[in-house]
Design an enzyme around this catalytic site. Structure first.
Site, PDB file in Angstrom:
ATOM      1  N   HIS A 117       0.855  -1.187   0.000  1.00 27.76           N
ATOM      2  CA  HIS A 117       0.000   0.000   0.000  1.00 27.76           C
ATOM      3  C   HIS A 117       0.892   1.238   0.000  1.00 27.76           C
ATOM      4  O   HIS A 117       1.615   1.482   0.966  1.00 27.76           O
ATOM      5  CB  HIS A 117      -0.911   0.006   1.230  1.00 27.76           C
ATOM      6  CG  HIS A 117      -1.856  -1.152   1.258  1.00 27.76           C
ATOM      7  ND1 HIS A 117      -3.107  -1.103   0.682  1.00 27.76           N
ATOM      8  CD2 HIS A 117      -1.715  -2.406   1.772  1.00 27.76           C
ATOM      9  CE1 HIS A 117      -3.707  -2.274   0.850  1.00 27.76           C
ATOM     10  NE2 HIS A 117      -2.888  -3.081   1.513  1.00 27.76           N
ATOM     11  N   LEU A 118       0.845   1.996  -1.102  1.00 25.70           N
ATOM     12  CA  LEU A 118       1.625   3.232  -1.201  1.00 25.70           C
ATOM     13  C   LEU A 118       0.802   4.464  -0.834  1.00 25.70           C
ATOM     14  O   LEU A 118       1.340   5.566  -0.753  1.00 25.70           O
ATOM     15  CB  LEU A 118       2.202   3.380  -2.611  1.00 25.70           C
ATOM     16  CG  LEU A 118       3.207   2.296  -3.024  1.00 25.70           C
ATOM     17  CD1 LEU A 118       3.734   2.570  -4.437  1.00 25.70           C
ATOM     18  CD2 LEU A 118       4.357   2.194  -2.040  1.00 25.70           C
ATOM     19  N   ASN A 131      -5.099  -6.623   9.341  1.00 21.21           N
ATOM     20  CA  ASN A 131      -6.188  -7.387   8.750  1.00 21.21           C
ATOM     21  C   ASN A 131      -5.662  -8.177   7.554  1.00 21.21           C
ATOM     22  O   ASN A 131      -5.179  -7.565   6.591  1.00 21.21           O
ATOM     23  CB  ASN A 131      -7.314  -6.454   8.301  1.00 21.21           C
ATOM     24  CG  ASN A 131      -8.579  -7.204   7.944  1.00 21.21           C
ATOM     25  OD1 ASN A 131      -8.730  -8.368   8.264  1.00 21.21           O
ATOM     26  ND2 ASN A 131      -9.490  -6.530   7.262  1.00 21.21           N
ATOM     27  N   HIS A 166      -2.929 -12.454   1.515  1.00 24.38           N
ATOM     28  CA  HIS A 166      -2.572 -12.580   2.932  1.00 24.38           C
ATOM     29  C   HIS A 166      -3.293 -13.706   3.675  1.00 24.38           C
ATOM     30  O   HIS A 166      -4.097 -13.479   4.583  1.00 24.38           O
ATOM     31  CB  HIS A 166      -2.767 -11.257   3.665  1.00 24.38           C
ATOM     32  CG  HIS A 166      -3.989 -10.461   3.315  1.00 24.38           C
ATOM     33  ND1 HIS A 166      -5.269 -10.989   3.273  1.00 24.38           N
ATOM     34  CD2 HIS A 166      -4.139  -9.146   2.998  1.00 24.38           C
ATOM     35  CE1 HIS A 166      -6.140 -10.055   2.954  1.00 24.38           C
ATOM     36  NE2 HIS A 166      -5.471  -8.925   2.775  1.00 24.38           N
ATOM     37  N   HIS A 181      -9.031 -10.216  -1.579  1.00 24.96           N
ATOM     38  CA  HIS A 181      -9.088 -10.023  -0.131  1.00 24.96           C
ATOM     39  C   HIS A 181     -10.303 -10.818   0.335  1.00 24.96           C
ATOM     40  O   HIS A 181     -11.432 -10.484  -0.008  1.00 24.96           O
ATOM     41  CB  HIS A 181      -9.247  -8.535   0.181  1.00 24.96           C
ATOM     42  CG  HIS A 181      -9.433  -8.212   1.626  1.00 24.96           C
ATOM     43  ND1 HIS A 181      -8.513  -7.485   2.343  1.00 24.96           N
ATOM     44  CD2 HIS A 181     -10.435  -8.499   2.500  1.00 24.96           C
ATOM     45  CE1 HIS A 181      -8.935  -7.336   3.584  1.00 24.96           C
ATOM     46  NE2 HIS A 181     -10.109  -7.936   3.702  1.00 24.96           N
ATOM     47  N   ASP A 207      -8.808  -5.136  -2.801  1.00 23.75           N
ATOM     48  CA  ASP A 207      -8.134  -5.354  -1.517  1.00 23.75           C
ATOM     49  C   ASP A 207      -8.504  -4.261  -0.521  1.00 23.75           C
ATOM     50  O   ASP A 207      -8.590  -3.083  -0.852  1.00 23.75           O
ATOM     51  CB  ASP A 207      -6.621  -5.383  -1.696  1.00 23.75           C
ATOM     52  CG  ASP A 207      -5.926  -5.697  -0.389  1.00 23.75           C
ATOM     53  OD1 ASP A 207      -6.173  -6.788   0.154  1.00 23.75           O
ATOM     54  OD2 ASP A 207      -5.183  -4.843   0.110  1.00 23.75           O
ATOM     55  N   ASN A 261      -6.799   0.624  -3.107  1.00 21.94           N
ATOM     56  CA  ASN A 261      -7.708   1.274  -2.139  1.00 21.94           C
ATOM     57  C   ASN A 261      -7.165   2.635  -1.714  1.00 21.94           C
ATOM     58  O   ASN A 261      -6.913   2.894  -0.540  1.00 21.94           O
ATOM     59  CB  ASN A 261      -7.985   0.368  -0.944  1.00 21.94           C
ATOM     60  CG  ASN A 261      -6.743  -0.118  -0.228  1.00 21.94           C
ATOM     61  OD1 ASN A 261      -5.658  -0.156  -0.800  1.00 21.94           O
ATOM     62  ND2 ASN A 261      -6.897  -0.483   1.030  1.00 21.94           N
ATOM     63  N   ASP A 298       2.360  -6.874   2.625  1.00 21.77           N
ATOM     64  CA  ASP A 298       1.154  -6.092   2.905  1.00 21.77           C
ATOM     65  C   ASP A 298       1.534  -4.816   3.657  1.00 21.77           C
ATOM     66  O   ASP A 298       0.862  -4.412   4.608  1.00 21.77           O
ATOM     67  CB  ASP A 298       0.134  -6.904   3.707  1.00 21.77           C
ATOM     68  CG  ASP A 298      -1.257  -6.274   3.722  1.00 21.77           C
ATOM     69  OD1 ASP A 298      -1.466  -5.277   3.000  1.00 21.77           O
ATOM     70  OD2 ASP A 298      -2.123  -6.758   4.470  1.00 21.77           O
TER      71      ASP A 298
END
Length: 434
Positions: free
Chosen positions: A65-66, A282, A235, A182, A155, A97, A309
């Site tokens: 996640h950037l 999560n 994940h 996800h 996700d 997201n 993640d």
């Protein structure tokens, strides 16, 4: 200018023995490999003396996640790729997201352009399955692929409607791209922050049950069997999910899976009674039995790869406490040392096994030309000091996110140099090189 990397230690995949070799880098590729006994002509070349440190293909992280666009106070493409480089990663795949959600070609283009202008490692973005990740309407898969998306995922949330997921899989299959899921049934998780286990019972908390993940895994494996799509499970954290993925593979479903370092190293029994939200992620930390199932699933190939993640949040957000803080932990800069210390130095895994699960295997699953030390391969390389012991210090992270449960842990095996396409982008000594 061409580069020679001298005296780099290479792991033999069959014996596990290490030998020193010299690597010549030209035009962004590995052009020659020589034995340590040979004396290369280094005239006119930049020379890097590895001093016996391990050389590995650059790590590949297919789940990160950037945060940009929309959450730049948590992370930016610039800071996130710098953090990845420090962790030894050379190729990363950010999730959609963001705000706006990466559900339109213009947003995919924004991510790619921003990464080209400000990033230091390779960025391969995913696009959303549904518009705004609301689960109501499919995005334009064809246009998103043409814009540069490498797969489709919502996700952060699970696709709750089975017909919607089946339609998405059929469309993705027609385009030759994967669906990355996800897996979470919303009806089973509302208001919970930790797994159903020892910690939840001790503190009287509502828990997230294992079946909230496994229900979607089982459903989606059946849908993947019907549609023929490449279905990839995000994940994985539960024994039930591992069992279902193993069954799916055994009957020929094209299902692959990933696991995160924290789900291999920590269980819910490790969460401190202080209710520190740096332990909130999560999927949540599961029971010791689930941890062992994930380890065994990775070892026998049921789970194909390791991802981080990487999910940075601000200190203010994590200070809200376990119940109200957002899910997620920092991942890039601790991943390899954590797993090397926990599993390789203890003798459970070989070094080659860990390296493959972080390089060649994600490249294989997603059809990428990286993750190799072969002559002619892209010169995405990481040098690692396996003997270096260092304490995890969140204040030293290049990421804007300091949210980690591993602060203060003493770990071995720290990256000291990262190269992308033949260019050194980070060194322990000099930091980021642009």
């Amino acid at each position: 200018m061409a580069t020679w990397i001298l005296n780099a230690s290479v792991v033999h995949p069959e014996t596990g023995a290490r030998e020193q070799q010299h690597f010549h880098i030209a035009d962004g590729k590995i052009s020659r490999r020589l034995s340590a006994a040979e004396r290369p002509d280094t005239s006119g070349c930049e020379v890097i003396d590895a001093g016996g440190k391990l050389i590995s293909p650059g790590f590949i992280d297919m789940h990160v996640h950037l945060r940009e666009p929309g959450f730049e106070y948590k992370e930016t493409i610039r800071s996130g790729t710098e953090s990845a480089a420090k962790g030894g990663f050379t190729t990363i795949a950010p999730m959609p997201n963001t705000r706006p959600v990466t559900d339109a070609p213009d947003t995919v283009k924004f991510v790619l352009d921003k990464a080209a202008a400000e990033g230091v490692v390779r960025v391969l973005p995913y696009a959303a399955i549904t518009k705004n990740e609301l689960g109501r309407e499919l995005t334009d898969f064809k246009a998103l692929k043409e814009a540069g998306a490498i797969g489709f995922t919502d996700d952060g949330v699970g696709v709750q409607n089975a017909q919607m997921m089946k339609n998405a899989m059929a469309l993705a299959a027609s385009l030759g791209l994967p669906v990355i899921a996800h897996c979470e049934d919303d009806s089973l998780v509302e208001g919970a922050a930790v797994t159903e286990g020892a910690f939840a019972k001790r503190h009287g908390l509502k828990g997230i049950p294992n079946e909230s993940e496994a229900i979607h895994v089982g459903r989606d494996i059946l849908l993947a069997e019907t549609t023929g799509v490449h279905y990839h499970v995000c994940h994985v954290s539960t024994e039930q999910s591992v069992r279902l993925i193993r069954l799916g593979k055994s009957v020929g479903v094209k299902v692959t899976a990933e696991v995160c370092p924290h789900h291999l190293v920590l269980s819910d029994e490790d969460i401190p009674d202080s209710m520190d939200a740096n332990w909130k992620m999560n999927p949540p930390l599961r029971t010791p039995g689930d941890v062992e199932a994930c380890i065994r699933g990775l070892e026998d190939g049921t789970i194909d790869m390791i991802v981080t993640d990487h999910a940075p949040h601000s200190a203010e957000e994590k200070a809200r406490g376990l119940a109200k803080a957002p899910f997620g932990i920092h991942g890039f800069e601790t991943a390899f040392p954590l797993l090397y210390t926990k599993f390789v130095r203890t003798g459970r895994w070989t070094l080659d096994f860990l390296l493959r699960r972080m390089t060649a295997d994600p490249a294989r699953v997603f059809g990428l030309p990286y993750g190799k030390l072969d002559v002619g391969a892209p010169a995405d390389l990481t040098l690692i000091d396996l003997e270096k012991e260092q304490e995890v210090n969140p204040d030293s992270f290049l990421s804007q996110g300091r949210n980690t449960p591993f602060a203060g842990w003493k770990l071995y095996g720290w990256p000291v140099l990262t190269m992308v396409d033949g260019k050194v982008v980070w060194t322990e000594e000099n930091g980021i090189n642009r």
